[in-house]
Write a protein that holds these residues in place. Structure first.
Motif, PDB file in Angstrom:
ATOM      1  N   GLY A 144       0.795  -1.213   0.000  1.00  0.00           N
ATOM      2  CA  GLY A 144       0.000   0.000   0.000  1.00  0.00           C
ATOM      3  C   GLY A 144       0.828   1.264   0.000  1.00  0.00           C
ATOM      4  N   ARG A 194       0.462  -1.916  -4.599  1.00  0.00           N
ATOM      5  CA  ARG A 194      -0.854  -1.450  -4.170  1.00  0.00           C
ATOM      6  C   ARG A 194      -1.932  -2.268  -4.877  1.00  0.00           C
ATOM      7  NH1 ARG A 194       1.034   4.822  -4.852  1.00  0.00           N
ATOM      8  NH2 ARG A 194       2.196   4.943  -2.875  1.00  0.00           N
ATOM      9  N   ASP A 196      -5.309  -3.892  -6.088  1.00  0.00           N
ATOM     10  CA  ASP A 196      -6.698  -3.445  -6.125  1.00  0.00           C
ATOM     11  C   ASP A 196      -7.668  -4.577  -5.835  1.00  0.00           C
ATOM     12  OD1 ASP A 196      -6.082  -0.780  -6.830  1.00  0.00           O
ATOM     13  OD2 ASP A 196      -5.777  -1.404  -8.909  1.00  0.00           O
ATOM     14  N   GLU A 197      -7.349  -5.789  -6.267  1.00  0.00           N
ATOM     15  CA  GLU A 197      -8.269  -6.911  -6.114  1.00  0.00           C
ATOM     16  C   GLU A 197      -7.497  -8.109  -5.571  1.00  0.00           C
ATOM     17  OE1 GLU A 197     -11.387  -6.750  -6.414  1.00  0.00           O
ATOM     18  OE2 GLU A 197     -11.593  -4.809  -7.424  1.00  0.00           O
ATOM     19  N   TYR A 229      -9.927  -6.728  -2.588  1.00  0.00           N
ATOM     20  CA  TYR A 229      -9.737  -5.649  -1.629  1.00  0.00           C
ATOM     21  C   TYR A 229     -10.957  -5.633  -0.702  1.00  0.00           C
ATOM     22  CZ  TYR A 229      -8.946  -0.928   0.178  1.00  0.00           C
ATOM     23  OH  TYR A 229      -8.711   0.139   1.004  1.00  0.00           O
ATOM     24  N   PRO A 230     -10.815  -5.593   0.624  1.00  0.00           N
ATOM     25  CA  PRO A 230      -9.581  -5.319   1.356  1.00  0.00           C
ATOM     26  C   PRO A 230      -8.829  -6.563   1.819  1.00  0.00           C
ATOM     27  CG  PRO A 230     -11.420  -5.157   2.848  1.00  0.00           C
ATOM     28  CD  PRO A 230     -12.013  -5.504   1.504  1.00  0.00           C
ATOM     29  N   ALA A 278      -6.764  -8.262   0.502  1.00  0.00           N
ATOM     30  CA  ALA A 278      -5.365  -8.210   0.081  1.00  0.00           C
ATOM     31  C   ALA A 278      -4.474  -7.554   1.116  1.00  0.00           C
ATOM     32  CB  ALA A 278      -5.244  -7.473  -1.251  1.00  0.00           C
ATOM     33  N   TYR A 279      -5.074  -6.843   2.097  1.00  0.00           N
ATOM     34  CA  TYR A 279      -4.296  -6.162   3.117  1.00  0.00           C
ATOM     35  C   TYR A 279      -4.418  -6.831   4.491  1.00  0.00           C
ATOM     36  CZ  TYR A 279      -3.539  -2.456  -0.266  1.00  0.00           C
ATOM     37  OH  TYR A 279      -3.148  -1.748  -1.382  1.00  0.00           O
ATOM     38  N   GLY A 304      -4.345   2.784  -0.470  1.00  0.00           N
ATOM     39  CA  GLY A 304      -3.522   1.635  -0.120  1.00  0.00           C
ATOM     40  C   GLY A 304      -3.186   1.591   1.352  1.00  0.00           C
ATOM     41  N   GLY A 342      -6.020   0.545   3.425  1.00  0.00           N
ATOM     42  CA  GLY A 342      -6.351  -0.867   3.284  1.00  0.00           C
ATOM     43  C   GLY A 342      -6.033  -1.681   4.522  1.00  0.00           C
TER      44      GLY A 342
END
Length: 281
Positions: A65, A71, A73-74, A76-77, A79-80, A201, A204
């Motif tokens: 992020g 960063r 996008d998919e 999401y969220p 991925a974080y 990001g 996220g």
């Protein structure tokens, strides 16, 4: 102070590329420095100066992020989630050729450091956390003390879509300065958050909180928590109860300071990190 650099400048994982500052002797004991919100790897510059001068190697990444090429996008969220962030950190250790690291984290980087120490003690030699109590202690404090609940409410706001970006893009620098961050750093961090995709990001990490519950266990390695009694985000009850979440040697250091310890107290931070690495605490 030493300004030498060595080793890697970036690494990749799952198609994402992370920027890294790798300093010191590559054969020296390695210290991994994990920044928080809305900081970046430069928040550790003064601390790293002192650690390199003490004979250590430092690895400071711009995390997921924050690195412009990291960063996602998919999805999401999700991925974080902390598990993804932990795998990013482990991939850095692999890329740097480090089997076991002396781990340091501040703010969100501290939460991630707690997760790594509990889940991957085979890769973590020692842990030093600045400001951030153990997440389980923080959750308990948020449900039992009005102060912590009130001072954690911004985390719920940050999970909303779009509105936090609109508010923070206008107000972030002032909010950072009012919380005690030095002016130069507040200006620089706020400026970086204006880069396309940067603030979304960084947020996220907050928006993935529900995907990270249960991921953080007790620390199984020698651990130090350094906490400022004037921290406006993370309160005393969570800090003082963190020791119950450590299944190894533990040191709690209370200092006359606020939240932004790496920027405001690099000498103190470096001394505590070096002492934990050396096993002299």
């Amino acid at each position: 102070m030493s300004t030498s650099t060595s080793g890697i400048t970036e690494y990749t994982r799952d198609g994402l590329t992370f920027d890294v500052t790798d300093r010191g002797d590559p054969s020296a004991p390695a210290v991994l420095l994990l920044h928080g919100f809305p900081e970046d790897r430069q928040s550790w510059a003064a601390v790293a100066d002192r650690l390199v001068d003490a004979g250590l190697r430092t690895l400071a990444p711009d995390q997921r992020g924050y690195s412009p090429r990291a960063r996602p996008d998919e999805p999401y969220p999700q991925a974080y989630a902390l598990t993804e962030l932990a795998d990013d950190a482990l991939a850095l250790l692999d890329a740097a050729g480090v089997d076991r690291v002396h781990l340091v984290g501040h703010d969100w980087g501290g939460a991630l450091a707690w997760m790594l120490a509990g889940a991957h003690p085979d890769r973590v030699a020692t842990l030093t956390v600045l400001s951030t109590p153990h997440p389980a202690a923080l959750r308990r404090a948020a449900t039992s003390t009005p102060w912590q609940l009130a001072h954690s409410s911004y985390m719920l706001f940050f999970q909303m879509p779009r509105l936090p970006e609109r508010v923070l893009l206008r107000r972030l620098e002032g909010l950072l300065r009012s919380s005690g961050m030095p002016r130069a750093e507040a200006e620089r961090y706020a400026g970086r958050m204006r880069e396309p995709g940067a603030l979304t990001g960084a947020l996220g990490w907050y928006r993935a909180m529900r995907h990270s519950r249960g991921a953080v266990h007790r620390s199984r390695v020698p651990t130090t928590l350094v906490w400022g009694r004037h921290d406006g985000f993370l309160g005393r009850q969570a800090a003082e109860s963190t020791g119950a979440m450590v299944l190894a040697d533990y040191r709690f250091v209370e200092v006359d300071e606020g939240h932004w310890l790496p920027e405001r107290q690099p000498d103190l931070c470096a001394a505590e990190i070096a002492a934990r690495v050396a096993g002299t605490v």
